[in-house]
Design a protein around this motif. Structure first.
Motif, PDB file in Angstrom:
ATOM      1  N   UNK A   1      -0.637  -0.807 -12.505  1.00 20.48           N
ATOM      2  CA  UNK A   1       0.810  -0.997 -12.628  1.00 20.48           C
ATOM      3  C   UNK A   1       1.495   0.287 -13.085  1.00 20.48           C
ATOM      4  N   UNK A   2       0.734   1.137 -13.752  1.00 21.02           N
ATOM      5  CA  UNK A   2       1.250   2.430 -14.233  1.00 21.02           C
ATOM      6  C   UNK A   2       0.577   3.577 -13.476  1.00 21.02           C
ATOM      7  N   UNK A   3       0.490   3.436 -12.162  1.00 23.90           N
ATOM      8  CA  UNK A   3      -0.234   4.403 -11.339  1.00 23.90           C
ATOM      9  C   UNK A   3       0.276   5.838 -11.482  1.00 23.90           C
ATOM     10  N   UNK A   4       1.595   6.073 -11.640  1.00 23.47           N
ATOM     11  CA  UNK A   4       2.062   7.458 -11.755  1.00 23.47           C
ATOM     12  C   UNK A   4       1.440   8.224 -12.922  1.00 23.47           C
ATOM     13  N   UNK A   5       1.017   7.508 -13.946  1.00 19.09           N
ATOM     14  CA  UNK A   5       0.472   8.183 -15.132  1.00 19.09           C
ATOM     15  C   UNK A   5      -1.048   8.310 -15.092  1.00 19.09           C
TER      16      UNK A   5
ATOM     17  N   UNK B   1      -4.321   7.937  -5.410  1.00 14.58           N
ATOM     18  CA  UNK B   1      -3.968   6.747  -4.635  1.00 14.58           C
ATOM     19  C   UNK B   1      -5.223   6.119  -4.026  1.00 14.58           C
ATOM     20  N   UNK B   2      -6.088   6.941  -3.449  1.00 16.31           N
ATOM     21  CA  UNK B   2      -7.313   6.446  -2.839  1.00 16.31           C
ATOM     22  C   UNK B   2      -8.198   5.747  -3.866  1.00 16.31           C
TER      23      UNK B   2
ATOM     24  N   UNK C   1       0.819  -1.210   0.000  1.00 17.75           N
ATOM     25  CA  UNK C   1       0.000   0.000   0.000  1.00 17.75           C
ATOM     26  C   UNK C   1       0.855   1.263   0.000  1.00 17.75           C
ATOM     27  N   UNK C   2       1.860   1.303   0.857  1.00 14.37           N
ATOM     28  CA  UNK C   2       2.690   2.507   0.951  1.00 14.37           C
ATOM     29  C   UNK C   2       3.475   2.759  -0.334  1.00 14.37           C
ATOM     30  N   UNK C   3       3.894   1.684  -0.992  1.00 12.74           N
ATOM     31  CA  UNK C   3       4.580   1.826  -2.281  1.00 12.74           C
ATOM     32  C   UNK C   3       3.658   2.470  -3.305  1.00 12.74           C
ATOM     33  N   UNK C   4       2.413   2.022  -3.344  1.00 14.71           N
ATOM     34  CA  UNK C   4       1.451   2.613  -4.284  1.00 14.71           C
ATOM     35  C   UNK C   4       1.184   4.072  -3.934  1.00 14.71           C
ATOM     36  N   UNK C   5       1.195   4.389  -2.651  1.00 18.30           N
ATOM     37  CA  UNK C   5       0.974   5.780  -2.244  1.00 18.30           C
ATOM     38  C   UNK C   5       2.098   6.669  -2.744  1.00 18.30           C
ATOM     39  N   UNK C   6       3.326   6.162  -2.687  1.00 16.56           N
ATOM     40  CA  UNK C   6       4.481   6.934  -3.164  1.00 16.56           C
ATOM     41  C   UNK C   6       4.424   7.147  -4.669  1.00 16.56           C
ATOM     42  N   UNK C   7       3.892   6.169  -5.384  1.00 11.94           N
ATOM     43  CA  UNK C   7       3.850   6.249  -6.848  1.00 11.94           C
ATOM     44  C   UNK C   7       2.719   7.139  -7.360  1.00 11.94           C
ATOM     45  N   UNK C   8       1.632   7.213  -6.622  1.00 14.24           N
ATOM     46  CA  UNK C   8       0.448   7.925  -7.104  1.00 14.24           C
ATOM     47  C   UNK C   8       0.732   9.414  -7.272  1.00 14.24           C
TER      48      UNK C   8
ATOM     49  N   UNK D   1      -9.118   7.197 -12.997  1.00 16.37           N
ATOM     50  CA  UNK D   1      -9.274   6.109 -12.035  1.00 16.37           C
ATOM     51  C   UNK D   1     -10.722   5.986 -11.573  1.00 16.37           C
ATOM     52  N   UNK D   2     -11.415   7.116 -11.429  1.00 13.98           N
ATOM     53  CA  UNK D   2     -12.829   7.055 -11.067  1.00 13.98           C
ATOM     54  C   UNK D   2     -13.627   6.363 -12.167  1.00 13.98           C
ATOM     55  N   UNK D   3     -13.309   6.677 -13.423  1.00  6.13           N
ATOM     56  CA  UNK D   3     -13.999   6.019 -14.542  1.00  6.13           C
ATOM     57  C   UNK D   3     -13.721   4.516 -14.541  1.00  6.13           C
ATOM     58  N   UNK D   4     -12.468   4.128 -14.239  1.00  9.52           N
ATOM     59  CA  UNK D   4     -12.138   2.707 -14.173  1.00  9.52           C
ATOM     60  C   UNK D   4     -12.875   2.025 -13.029  1.00  9.52           C
ATOM     61  N   UNK D   5     -13.021   2.720 -11.892  1.00 10.23           N
ATOM     62  CA  UNK D   5     -13.749   2.144 -10.763  1.00 10.23           C
ATOM     63  C   UNK D   5     -15.212   1.894 -11.133  1.00 10.23           C
ATOM     64  N   UNK D   6     -15.817   2.840 -11.849  1.00 13.69           N
ATOM     65  CA  UNK D   6     -17.203   2.650 -12.280  1.00 13.69           C
ATOM     66  C   UNK D   6     -17.307   1.550 -13.328  1.00 13.69           C
TER      67      UNK D   6
END
Length: 568
Positions: free
Chosen positions: A200-204, A158-159, A145-152, A210-215
Motif C-alpha cells: 500500500x506504501x509502494x512509493x517508499x 514494481x516487479x 497493475x499499471x497504477x502500481x507501476x506508476x507508484x513504484x 521488497x526482495x526481503x519481503x518476498x523471501x
C-alpha cells in the motif's frame, strides 16, 4: 484490463489491449478484472489498519484476518469470474475495513503517534457506491497493475512488488485451506497484513526491502504448508501408497474437482447409501491416499479425467453433476453448465453455488439420481498416489541404501501446475528420458503428464515415480529433501536432487518463494518465466539461485545437463 499474474498470459506478456486482449486468456472479463483489482487495492487498506493495530496495541480481529484470506484467494487465476460476487466481496470489505480501522484507533488512542489517519488505500471510502457495479468497475480500472507501476520508485521495485503480491495470494489460498482444516496462525496473519501494508506504501519501498519481503513470504508460506499438512494428516491420517482406479464403473455418479478435502468429505458423507459413486478430478486424486477417507467411504470409486485444463471435454462427457471446490475453473460449456456447482470462493456468473450444504446439496443428489450415470464398467486401469512424506520417509533406509550402492543415482522433482500449452510435454519428455537409476518425485496436477506411464522400478526396487500429492503437499517434498540432507550431513543443494518445475498460477509463486527462502538452487522453471519479472530481477534470481528457464527448444540438452550433474 491489464493482467499478467499467471503463466498463460497472452503472448507471454500480458492480457491487455496492447496485446490484443478483450478479456483474459482464462476467460476473465474486463469488468471482473477491474473489480478484482479494486478488491486487492482495498484489501491493502484493510491491511494498513490491521497491521498497525497489531504493532501499536497488539490488537487483532479474526474476522478481518479470515476476510483477507478469502479476498486474496478469490482473485487467483481460474477461481472466481463472477462480477456479481465481487460486488458482494467489496461490500464485505467495507465492513472489514471499518473493523480494522476501529482496532487501529483503539490501539493508538492516547499514544504519541502523529495521526490516526492513514493515506493510500486506507483512505478510500466505497460506502456510497455499494451495489453500483459500474462505478466500482470504473474505480477498479484505476488501481490495478499499471497504477502500481506508476507508484513504484523504479521498474524493479514494481516487479518485486508484483512477485510479492502474487506470492501473498498463493499463501492466502494455502492458509485458507489450512483454516478450513482447523489450523490458523497469528504469525501468518500478521505477516500477510504487514506485507500488504508495505504494498500500500509502494512509493517508499526499495528493491532490497521488497526482495526481503518476498523471501519472508516464502518463509511464511512454509509455515502455512506445515499447518496444512498437520490439518490434513491430523484429520485423515498420513497418506499411504494406494492404487486408484482411473476408469469408470457402472452407476450414478458425482465428480468433485479442486483441492478441498473437507468439501470432498462432506459430499461423501451426504451421498453414502444413496447409490451414487463419487469420483475425484484434478488435484483431488491424492485424497485416495488418506486412509480415513479411502476406508470410510467405499463409494469413492476412482479418479475421473486429468488436470484442470481438459475439463471442457471431460465434464461434457461425465454423466453426472460436477462440484468445483477451489481453483481451477474454466468457462463452463453449455453441455454441462446446468450441472456444475461451485463452492467456497469459486464462482462463475450463472453457475449454481453451494453455500449451505443442508439446503442446497440435496439438489445435486437429485440431479445425480436423475441422470444416467455410467452404464457399464470400463476395463480397469489404475494409477498410484499416496507417497506423502511419512510414506517416503518410511522408505528412507531403502532409498539411502540404493543411493549408496548406485542403484539410485539421482532424484528429480518434476511437477507443479499443469496448463494447456502443447510445450508442457517438456516435463513428460524429461521424465521419460531419465535412466532407470533415477527416481522421480512429483506433485501438483503436473503429475498428469506422467502418472499413467509405465515406469519400471529402480534396480533397488524403489518405484520410479512417487506421487506425493497435491500442490498443497509441497511440504512433503521439502521434508523428504531435508531428511536426506540430515542423513548425509550435507546441504540440500549437495544432494543428488534436481528440479524441473512447471508453474501456472499464484500458488506456484508462493511455493517458488518458499524454495528460494530455503536456498534451493538450480531450479529449472517453465514453460515460460513470469512476465512480471523484469530482466534485472530475473538476473538476480539467476545469479543468486541459479534459476533458469527450461529449454523448450531442446529438452534433450536439459536432460543431458541434468543427468551429467555429478551426484553426491
Amino acid at each position: 484490463m491489464m493482467c499478467f499474474q499467471c503463466e498463460q498470459t497472452k503472448h507471454g506478456k500480458a492480457c491487455s489491449p496492447a496485446e490484443g486482449s478483450v478479456q483474459g486468456v482464462c476467460g476473465k472479463t474486463p469488468e471482473t478484472a477491474a473489480l478484482q483489482d479494486l478488491l486487492v487495492h482495498y484489501s491493502m487498506g484493510i491491511a494498513q489498519y490491521a497491521h498497525l493495530a497489531r504493532v501499536h496495541g497488539g490488537l487483532s480481529d479474526v474476522s478481518v484476518d479470515r476476510f483477507l484470506l478469502d479476498s486474496l484467494f478469490s482473485t487467483l487465476t481460474n477461481v472466481n469470474f463472477d462480477a456479481d460476487r465481487f460486488v458482494v466481496f467489496l461490500a464485505e470489505a467495507e465492513e472489514a475495513r471499518d473493523r480494522a480501522k476501529s482496532l487501529y484507533e483503539k490501539a493508538v488512542a492516547g499514544k504519541q503517534i502523529e495521526s490516526a489517519h492513514l493515506s493510500g488505500p486506507a483512505e478510500m471510502d466505497l460506502s456510497a457506491l455499494q451495489g453500483q457495479a459500474g462505478k466500482l468497475e470504473t474505480i477498479g480500472h484505476m488501481v490495478g497493475v499499471n497504477h502500481r507501476k506508476e507508484l513504484a520508485p523504479n521498474p524493479d521495485a514494481w516487479s518485486l512488488g508484483e512477485l510479492l503480491l502474487y506470492g501473498l495470494k498463493g499463501t492466502a489460498a494455502y492458509a485458507d485451506h489450512a483454516r478450513i482444516l482447523g489450523k490458523e496462525s497469528e504469525a501468518v496473519y500478521a505477516f500477510i497484513h504487514e506485507a500488504m501494508a508495505a504494498l500500500a506504501n509502494l512509493p517508499s519501498q526499495s528493491t532490497e526491502g521488497l526482495l526481503k519481503l518476498a523471501l519472508r513470504c516464502g518463509e511464511t508460506n512454509l509455515e502455512v504448508m506445515e499447518l496444512l499438512d498437520a490439518g490434513s494428516t491430523g484429520r485423515y491420517g498420513h497418506p499411504r501408497p494406494t492404487e486408484v482406479r482411473t476408469t469408470p464403473v457402472k452407476g450414478k455418479c458425482i465428480a468433485v474437482s479442486g483441492h478441498d478435502l473437507r468439501d470432498l468429505e462432506e459430499i461423501l458423507k451426504r451421498t453414502a447409501g444413496r447409490g451414487i459413486n463419487v469420483y475425484t478430478h484434478g488435484e483431488l486424486l491424492p485424497a485416495f491416499g488418506y486412509p480415513k477417507i479411502r476406508e470410510a467411504y467405499p463409494h469413492l470409486v476412482g479418479n475421473y479425467g486429468g488436470a484442470w485444463q481438459a475439463q471442457k471435454v471431460e465434464f461434457a462427457r461425465f454423466p453426472g453433476p460436477v462440484v468445483v471446490t477451489t481453483n481451477c475453473l474454466i468457462e463452463p460449456q453449455k453441455a454441462y453448465k446446468d450441472r456444475i456447482y461451485t463452492r467456497g470462493v469459486v464462482g462463475w456468473r450463472g453457475v449454481k453455488h453451494i453455500k449451505d450444504w443442508d439446503s442446497q446439496f440435496p439438489a445435486v443428489i437429485e440431479q445425480a439420481l436423475a441422470m444416467p450415470g455410467f452404464t457399464e464398467d470400463k476395463p480397469k486401469n489404475v494409477t498410484t498416489t499416496g507417497y506423502g512424506r511419512d510414506a517416503v520417509l518410511s522408505m528412507a533406509g531403502d532409498i539411502v541404501n540404493a543411493i549408496n550402492t548406485g542403484d539410485i543415482k539421482q532424484l528429480y522433482l518434476i511437477g507443479g501446475c499443469d496448463g494447456a500449452e502443447a510445450n508442457r510435454t517438456y516435463f513428460r519428455d524429461i521424465a521419460t528420458g531419465l535412466p532407470r537409476d533415477a527416481v522421480i518425485l512429483t506433485l501438483g496436477c503436473g503429475k498428469y503428464r506422467m502418472n499413467k506411464l509405465p515406469f519400471e522400478p529402480t534396480l533397488g526396487g524403489i518405484p520410479r515415480l512417487l506421487d506425493m500429492g497435491q500442490c498443497n503437499d509441497a511440504y512433503s517434498a521439502i521434508k523428504v529433501a531435508t531428511a536426506l540432507a540430515e542423513v548425509y550431513k550435507c546441504d540440500v543443494n549437495d544432494l543428488p536432487l534436481q528440479y524441473a518445475i512447471s508453474w501456472f498460477e499464484q500458488k506456484a509463486v508462493a511455493v517458488f518463494l518458499t524454495m528460494l527462502f530455503l536456498g534451493l538452487k538450480n531450479i529449472k522453471l517453465g514453460p515460460q518465466l513470469p512476465a512480471f519479472l523484469t530482466p534485472n530481477v530475473l538476473q538476480i534470481l539467476a545469479d543468486t539461485y541459479g534459476v533458469k528457464q527450461v529449454n523448450l527448444a531442446d529438452h534433450d540438452a536439459d536432460l543431458k545437463e541434468m543427468i551429467a550433474r555429478t551426484p553426491r
